[in-house]
Design a protein around this motif. Structure first.
Motif, PDB file in Angstrom:
ATOM      1  N   UNK A  34       0.600  -1.472   0.178  1.00 33.56           N
ATOM      2  CA  UNK A  34       0.189   0.130   0.230  1.00 33.56           C
ATOM      3  C   UNK A  34       0.917   1.123   0.342  1.00 33.56           C
ATOM      4  N   UNK A  35       1.453   1.449   0.639  1.00 37.45           N
ATOM      5  CA  UNK A  35       2.944   2.698   1.218  1.00 37.45           C
ATOM      6  C   UNK A  35       3.344   2.199  -0.892  1.00 37.45           C
ATOM      7  N   UNK A  36       3.694   1.619  -0.941  1.00 32.89           N
ATOM      8  CA  UNK A  36       4.784   1.792  -2.740  1.00 32.89           C
ATOM      9  C   UNK A  36       3.498   1.955  -3.592  1.00 32.89           C
ATOM     10  N   UNK A  37       1.933   2.178  -3.030  1.00 35.27           N
ATOM     11  CA  UNK A  37       1.177   2.970  -4.033  1.00 35.27           C
ATOM     12  C   UNK A  37       0.873   4.297  -4.153  1.00 35.27           C
ATOM     13  N   UNK A  85       1.347   6.356  -6.991  1.00 34.87           N
ATOM     14  CA  UNK A  85       0.377   6.320  -7.680  1.00 34.87           C
ATOM     15  C   UNK A  85      -0.914   7.954  -6.898  1.00 34.87           C
ATOM     16  N   UNK A  86       0.797   8.190  -5.192  1.00 36.65           N
ATOM     17  CA  UNK A  86      -0.556   9.596  -4.962  1.00 36.65           C
ATOM     18  C   UNK A  86      -1.427   9.163  -3.653  1.00 36.65           C
ATOM     19  N   UNK A  87      -1.871   7.798  -3.149  1.00 36.76           N
ATOM     20  CA  UNK A  87      -2.855   7.421  -2.738  1.00 36.76           C
ATOM     21  C   UNK A  87      -2.742   5.835  -2.214  1.00 36.76           C
ATOM     22  N   UNK A  88      -3.744   6.107  -1.513  1.00 37.66           N
ATOM     23  CA  UNK A  88      -3.580   4.592  -1.044  1.00 37.66           C
ATOM     24  C   UNK A  88      -4.545   4.627  -0.360  1.00 37.66           C
ATOM     25  N   UNK A 105      -6.483   5.745   4.741  1.00 35.26           N
ATOM     26  CA  UNK A 105      -7.223   5.875   3.542  1.00 35.26           C
ATOM     27  C   UNK A 105      -5.857   7.401   3.337  1.00 35.26           C
ATOM     28  N   UNK A 106      -4.758   7.207   2.162  1.00 36.10           N
ATOM     29  CA  UNK A 106      -3.280   7.854   2.599  1.00 36.10           C
ATOM     30  C   UNK A 106      -3.346   8.839   0.942  1.00 36.10           C
ATOM     31  N   UNK A 107      -2.371  10.066   1.428  1.00 34.87           N
ATOM     32  CA  UNK A 107      -2.559  10.750   0.185  1.00 34.87           C
ATOM     33  C   UNK A 107      -0.658  11.407   0.359  1.00 34.87           C
ATOM     34  N   UNK A 108      -0.331  11.661  -1.082  1.00 31.03           N
ATOM     35  CA  UNK A 108       0.782  11.591  -0.371  1.00 31.03           C
ATOM     36  C   UNK A 108       0.663  14.177  -0.354  1.00 31.03           C
ATOM     37  N   UNK A 109       1.596  14.684   0.460  1.00 31.54           N
ATOM     38  CA  UNK A 109       1.526  15.880   0.542  1.00 31.54           C
ATOM     39  C   UNK A 109       1.449  16.408  -0.276  1.00 31.54           C
ATOM     40  N   UNK A 110       0.949  17.695  -1.180  1.00 32.70           N
ATOM     41  CA  UNK A 110       1.538  18.272  -2.301  1.00 32.70           C
ATOM     42  C   UNK A 110       2.784  19.234  -2.306  1.00 32.70           C
ATOM     43  N   UNK A 143       4.850  18.345   0.123  1.00 35.88           N
ATOM     44  CA  UNK A 143       6.117  18.371   0.685  1.00 35.88           C
ATOM     45  C   UNK A 143       5.875  16.658   0.195  1.00 35.88           C
ATOM     46  N   UNK A 144       6.404  15.839  -0.745  1.00 36.53           N
ATOM     47  CA  UNK A 144       6.339  15.298  -1.515  1.00 36.53           C
ATOM     48  C   UNK A 144       6.879  14.034  -0.683  1.00 36.53           C
ATOM     49  N   UNK A 145       7.652  14.196   0.782  1.00 37.56           N
ATOM     50  CA  UNK A 145       8.334  12.706   1.321  1.00 37.56           C
ATOM     51  C   UNK A 145       7.352  12.924   2.276  1.00 37.56           C
ATOM     52  N   UNK A 146       6.746  13.179   2.209  1.00 40.32           N
ATOM     53  CA  UNK A 146       5.446  13.197   3.381  1.00 40.32           C
ATOM     54  C   UNK A 146       3.731  12.495   3.024  1.00 40.32           C
ATOM     55  N   UNK A 147       3.528  11.849   3.733  1.00 40.96           N
ATOM     56  CA  UNK A 147       1.898  11.580   3.384  1.00 40.96           C
ATOM     57  C   UNK A 147       1.306  11.754   4.406  1.00 40.96           C
ATOM     58  N   UNK A 148      -0.093  11.684   4.370  1.00 42.40           N
ATOM     59  CA  UNK A 148      -0.917  11.843   5.335  1.00 42.40           C
ATOM     60  C   UNK A 148      -2.060  10.979   5.445  1.00 42.40           C
ATOM     61  N   UNK A 149      -2.547   9.825   6.286  1.00 41.52           N
ATOM     62  CA  UNK A 149      -3.068   9.053   6.159  1.00 41.52           C
ATOM     63  C   UNK A 149      -4.645   9.277   7.092  1.00 41.52           C
ATOM     64  N   UNK A 150      -6.118   8.939   7.101  1.00 46.77           N
ATOM     65  CA  UNK A 150      -6.388   9.107   7.820  1.00 46.77           C
ATOM     66  C   UNK A 150      -6.864   7.721   8.179  1.00 46.77           C
TER      67      UNK A 150
END
Length: 317
Positions: free
Chosen positions: A234-237, A241-244, A263-268, A270-277
């Protein structure tokens, strides 16, 4: 050099200065120490012609017209705005009612202090009828003796900036409401590390704010072995794909397990950070287990009709 030539040169220099002012995209006013307007640039005059204009209380008063762009030294002395200057009257008539008292009070204080100042206000748009935001900057111009001889006022249209600020404020309110939600856990990940989280996610997993600050929260270590391959995929995705979106379990601080939907998306920015709900999936999992148990029981009973019939007869006796 004769006095006549010197005067002509000063006049030509002034005309060049005002030609430059007329080319500016801002409104420009040159204001006398008594508050009367000595000059307005072409940008303001074009805008002013589109504004609604009323002549209340002006019967019998001769108004001065500045469309001729005469240099200051060639103008006749003027009375203050409130008595005979149509420029200020038109401006006041089209100033937003909620801004008028504040702006006038601020002007009086600034003129008395003799210091540069800025203020914002809303002015009617003559073409659309709506109000637009402007930023006014006024600076005093002094002679060699330090006396104020004029004020220079530039007014810049900042309506689009204001709309952007308002949209940002509303966005921040929505983000704040989401982060403070007691239903959804939120965490920010950088690589395998959880670098930030809301209180709900900490409560769900049993960790503290101190654990978070000390770097003791790592989604990889908080994932049970049987879910590890799925979580890594999922984290590779997320990177590709900028989302999981996937289901898993977290190992909480006390060793218990929490089923969740992530559910997660990449922060616009901060491309090395993602936010997960993170949504607590316990209730749904429990319901699914109860449903499976019920279906299993029904299936078992259907395979043994005599027992089902006996149970039905007993129920109706």
């Amino acid at each position: 050099m004769s006095l006549r030539i010197e005067k002509r040169m000063r006049k030509e220099k002034k005309e060049e200065q005002y030609a430059l002012i007329d080319a500016l995209p801002q409104f420009v006013w040159v204001i006398q120490p008594d508050g009367s307007i000595a000059y307005t640039n072409q940008r303001w005059r074009d805008y002013r012609r589109l504004l609604p204009q009323h002549a209340e209380g002006q019967a019998g008063v001769q108004h001065l017209c500045f469309d001729g762009c005469l240099p200051i030294q060639d103008r006749q002395p003027m009375l203050p705005h409130t008595e005979s200057c149509p420029e200020k009257e038109v401006w006041l008539q089209n100033l937003h009612p909620e801004d008028k008292e504040r702006v006038l009070a601020f002007e009086r204080q600034a003129f008395a202090a003799g210091a540069p100042y800025t203020f914002e206000y809303r002015l009617r748009d003559g073409r659309m009828g709506a109000y637009r935001w402007f930023l006014s900057r006024r600076v005093p111009l002094r002679n060699d003796a330090g006396q104020i001889v004029q004020w220079l006022d530039t007014c810049t249209d900042i309506d689009e900036q204001k709309q952007t600020e308002e949209a940002l404020r509303q966005s921040q309110e929505r983000v704040s409401a989401l982060m403070n939600s007691s239903i959804i856990g939120i965490n920010i990940i950088e690589g395998e590390q959880i670098v930030d989280a809301n209180d709900t996610f900490l409560r769900m997993t049993g960790y503290t704010r101190e654990d978070l600050c000390e770097g003791r929260m790592n989604w990889l270590y908080m994932t049970p072995p049987e879910y590890l391959a799925q979580a890594q995929q999922a984290h590779q995705e997320l990177s590709a794909r900028q989302a999981m979106t996937y289901e898993k379990e977290y190992v909480c601080k006390d060793g218990s397990r929490l089923p969740v939907l992530v559910c997660g998306v990449v922060l616009q920015h901060h491309p090395f950070q993602g936010i997960a709900f993170v949504l607590d999936n316990s209730a749904r999992k429990e319901l699914e287990q109860r449903k499976d148990a019920f279906l299993g029981m029904v299936s078992h009973e259907l395979k043994t009709p005599p027992r089902l019939l006996e149970a039905a007869n007993t129920a109706f006796v």
